[in-house]
Scaffold this motif. Structure first.
Motif, PDB file in Angstrom:
ATOM      1  N   ILE A  26      27.123  36.968  36.864  1.00 17.14           N
ATOM      2  CA  ILE A  26      28.078  35.912  37.209  1.00 17.14           C
ATOM      3  C   ILE A  26      29.487  36.358  36.847  1.00 17.14           C
ATOM      4  CG2 ILE A  26      28.800  33.528  36.750  1.00 17.14           C
ATOM      5  CD1 ILE A  26      25.909  32.880  36.020  1.00 17.14           C
ATOM      6  N   SER A  27      30.443  36.052  37.710  1.00 14.28           N
ATOM      7  CA  SER A  27      31.855  36.197  37.348  1.00 14.28           C
ATOM      8  C   SER A  27      32.475  34.812  37.287  1.00 14.28           C
ATOM      9  CB  SER A  27      32.608  37.066  38.361  1.00 14.28           C
ATOM     10  OG  SER A  27      32.802  36.380  39.579  1.00 14.28           O
ATOM     11  N   PHE A  28      33.083  34.494  36.161  1.00 16.54           N
ATOM     12  CA  PHE A  28      33.878  33.277  36.006  1.00 16.54           C
ATOM     13  C   PHE A  28      35.332  33.690  36.226  1.00 16.54           C
ATOM     14  CE2 PHE A  28      30.159  32.619  33.173  1.00 16.54           C
ATOM     15  CZ  PHE A  28      29.605  31.509  33.800  1.00 16.54           C
ATOM     16  N   ILE A  29      35.845  33.408  37.420  1.00 13.87           N
ATOM     17  CA  ILE A  29      37.141  33.961  37.841  1.00 13.87           C
ATOM     18  C   ILE A  29      38.190  32.865  37.988  1.00 13.87           C
ATOM     19  CG2 ILE A  29      38.372  35.192  39.670  1.00 13.87           C
ATOM     20  CD1 ILE A  29      36.587  37.108  38.401  1.00 13.87           C
ATOM     21  N   GLU A  30      39.361  33.104  37.389  1.00 14.56           N
ATOM     22  CA  GLU A  30      40.496  32.201  37.543  1.00 14.56           C
ATOM     23  C   GLU A  30      40.798  31.951  39.016  1.00 14.56           C
ATOM     24  OE1 GLU A  30      44.845  33.175  36.199  1.00 14.56           O
ATOM     25  OE2 GLU A  30      44.525  33.278  38.357  1.00 14.56           O
ATOM     26  N   THR A  31      40.801  30.672  39.417  1.00  8.60           N
ATOM     27  CA  THR A  31      41.136  30.268  40.786  1.00  8.60           C
ATOM     28  C   THR A  31      41.877  28.947  40.702  1.00  8.60           C
ATOM     29  OG1 THR A  31      38.980  31.204  41.440  1.00  8.60           O
ATOM     30  CG2 THR A  31      40.211  30.025  43.125  1.00  8.60           C
ATOM     31  N   GLY A  32      43.163  29.008  40.419  1.00  9.93           N
ATOM     32  CA  GLY A  32      43.960  27.802  40.277  1.00  9.93           C
ATOM     33  C   GLY A  32      45.248  28.097  39.541  1.00  9.93           C
ATOM     34  N   ALA A  33      46.246  27.205  39.710  1.00 15.77           N
ATOM     35  CA  ALA A  33      47.578  27.338  39.083  1.00 15.77           C
ATOM     36  C   ALA A  33      48.362  28.507  39.648  1.00 15.77           C
ATOM     37  CB  ALA A  33      47.469  27.445  37.563  1.00 15.77           C
ATOM     38  N   TYR A  34      48.105  28.852  40.904  1.00 16.49           N
ATOM     39  CA  TYR A  34      48.789  29.975  41.551  1.00 16.49           C
ATOM     40  C   TYR A  34      50.039  29.493  42.289  1.00 16.49           C
ATOM     41  CZ  TYR A  34      45.549  27.931  44.924  1.00 16.49           C
ATOM     42  OH  TYR A  34      44.825  27.042  45.672  1.00 16.49           O
ATOM     43  N   ASN A  35      50.943  30.419  42.526  1.00 16.99           N
ATOM     44  CA  ASN A  35      52.147  30.184  43.305  1.00 16.99           C
ATOM     45  C   ASN A  35      52.810  31.533  43.568  1.00 16.99           C
ATOM     46  OD1 ASN A  35      55.329  29.623  43.430  1.00 16.99           O
ATOM     47  ND2 ASN A  35      54.266  27.756  44.085  1.00 16.99           N
ATOM     48  N   ARG A  36      53.513  31.633  44.672  1.00 11.96           N
ATOM     49  CA  ARG A  36      54.150  32.917  45.026  1.00 11.96           C
ATOM     50  C   ARG A  36      55.157  33.369  43.979  1.00 11.96           C
ATOM     51  NH1 ARG A  36      56.754  29.033  48.231  1.00 11.96           N
ATOM     52  NH2 ARG A  36      59.047  29.069  48.102  1.00 11.96           N
ATOM     53  N   MET A  37      55.749  32.415  43.224  1.00  6.85           N
ATOM     54  CA  MET A  37      56.760  32.781  42.240  1.00  6.85           C
ATOM     55  C   MET A  37      56.157  33.455  41.009  1.00  6.85           C
ATOM     56  SD  MET A  37      59.700  29.860  42.214  1.00  6.85           S
ATOM     57  CE  MET A  37      60.706  30.922  41.194  1.00  6.85           C
ATOM     58  N   TRP A  38      54.899  33.208  40.743  1.00  5.42           N
ATOM     59  CA  TRP A  38      54.259  33.859  39.601  1.00  5.42           C
ATOM     60  C   TRP A  38      52.962  34.542  40.029  1.00  5.42           C
ATOM     61  CZ3 TRP A  38      55.717  28.631  39.411  1.00  5.42           C
ATOM     62  CH2 TRP A  38      54.714  27.701  39.616  1.00  5.42           C
ATOM     63  N   SER A  39      53.036  35.202  41.171  1.00  4.76           N
ATOM     64  CA  SER A  39      51.838  35.819  41.751  1.00  4.76           C
ATOM     65  C   SER A  39      51.324  37.014  40.954  1.00  4.76           C
ATOM     66  CB  SER A  39      52.132  36.266  43.190  1.00  4.76           C
ATOM     67  OG  SER A  39      53.179  37.222  43.217  1.00  4.76           O
TER      68      SER A  39
END
Length: 356
Positions: free
Chosen positions: A262-275
């Protein structure tokens, strides 16, 4: 009891030895920790304020609190008693907090139980839902894995409540010093550099690279390290991303330490300014492929409003990507039990709970 190899390291676990270890870290430049290569972690404040004022998408939060599946202490103890048959299983408790049963012991990742991901109790991002279980009702915890010291990953109140319930805390370099200030005995903490590992019974823990930053105030930026984690036991294995932008080290992790169940992967709180410090969903999907994991569990969503996208966008996007890329995606409800043995027997059961 903690593995003898780990116990023997405690003699070199005083403040001076940790400071020396920090000074020899390849990620420490003499003043602070840094990422591999040139990474911009600070978007322009004026531009960011403008985006929040004029580009904030709705709904940023659910119209009503998210339903969760309550977890009881009796349920967890029964699962633990039957762990030989149960095998590896996990529960999402919220955001990046996971309760994982592996090799008969419970582990916690980035435990945040606070009402707000903030240094203040009266302001800052507020939870979308109750926690499926209280800290008081948790069974004894073998280990806590911490990825970095941001407020949505390191909850001071939770750490202080957990200290008597947790056998050992595992942190990136420097983060353990905060825990000590909060009352955690130094001998219950291991602070690791990237690629450094420890053996705890049959479970191998390795602190792995991430592309992010650290700090809990205006004066401590990057004074502590950030990391992801590789965890491999006899009953299963998982990769925990913590927070990270997409970079080539995911591939290196997969090649050196994969495969993972299993991979528990960050998917959220994204934006082009802090990509560079938070992945877009397409990058999260690719990171899952890179680390060579079978089942993808998107985390860092569904609990706090930390960006400009809608609260459902991370789960909507990763679901579409998983279909197109033919990935085995798991999107359990908060508090829902997910058993690796059952998944291996029946495959993925789709659960689009956020659309209800």
């Amino acid at each position: 009891m903690i593995n003898q190899q780990l116990m023997s390291s405690h003699a070199a676990n005083n403040a001076a030895s940790i400071a020396e270890k920090v000074s020899h870290s390849e990620q420490f430049n003499g003043k602070k920790f840094e990422n591999i290569g040139q990474v911009e972690a600070n978007p322009a404040m004026l531009a960011m304020i403008k985006m929040y004022l004029f580009e904030k998408e709705k709904p940023a939060v659910p119209a009503k609190p998210i339903d969760v599946k309550a977890i009881t202490k009796e349920q967890l103890l029964a699962l633990q008693a039957d762990s030989v048959q149960q095998g590896m299983l996990f529960f999402r408790l919220g955001h990046s907090t996971l309760l994982i049963l592996l090799d008969g012991e419970y582990w916690l990742t980035d435990p945040v139980f606070a009402e707000r991901a903030s240094p203040f109790s009266f302001m800052g991002p507020k939870r979308f839902h109750e926690t499926p279980i209280t800290i008081d009702d948790l069974p004894p915890i073998k280990g806590v894995l911490l990825s970095h010291n941001h407020y949505d990953h390191l909850d001071k109140g939770a750490i202080k409540e957990l200290v008597e319930k947790v056998e050992h805390f595992y942190t990136p370099l420097g983060v353990g010093e905060d825990l000590i200030k909060w009352g955690v005995p130094r001998q219950k903490i291991s602070q690791l550099d990237w690629w450094e590992g420890v053996q705890v019974g049959d479970v191998r823990l390795t602190a792995t690279p991430a592309q992010h930053f650290s700090g809990r105030s205006l004066t401590d930026k990057n004074l502590t390290l950030w990391s992801s984690w590789s965890v491999k036991g006899s009953q299963g294995s998982f990769f925990f991303s913590g927070d990270s932008g997409y970079f080539d080290q995911f591939k290196a992790i997969g090649e050196k330490l994969g495969p993972f169940d299993i991979s528990f992967i960050e998917t959220g709180a994204y934006n082009r300014m802090w990509s560079q410090i938070h992945m877009q969903p397409s990058e999260s999907a690719q990171a899952h492929v890179d680390v060579n994991a079978r089942f993808l569990v998107p985390i860092h969503n569904g609990t706090f409003d930390l960006s400009l996208h809608t609260w459902t966008d991370p789960l909507d996007q990763i679901s579409d990507l998983a279909k197109n890329m033919e990935l085995d995606l798991l999107t359990p409800e908060m508090g829902e039990q997910v058993n690796l043995k059952t998944l291996n027997d029946t495959g993925v059961i789709e659960n689009s709970w956020w659309k209800k």
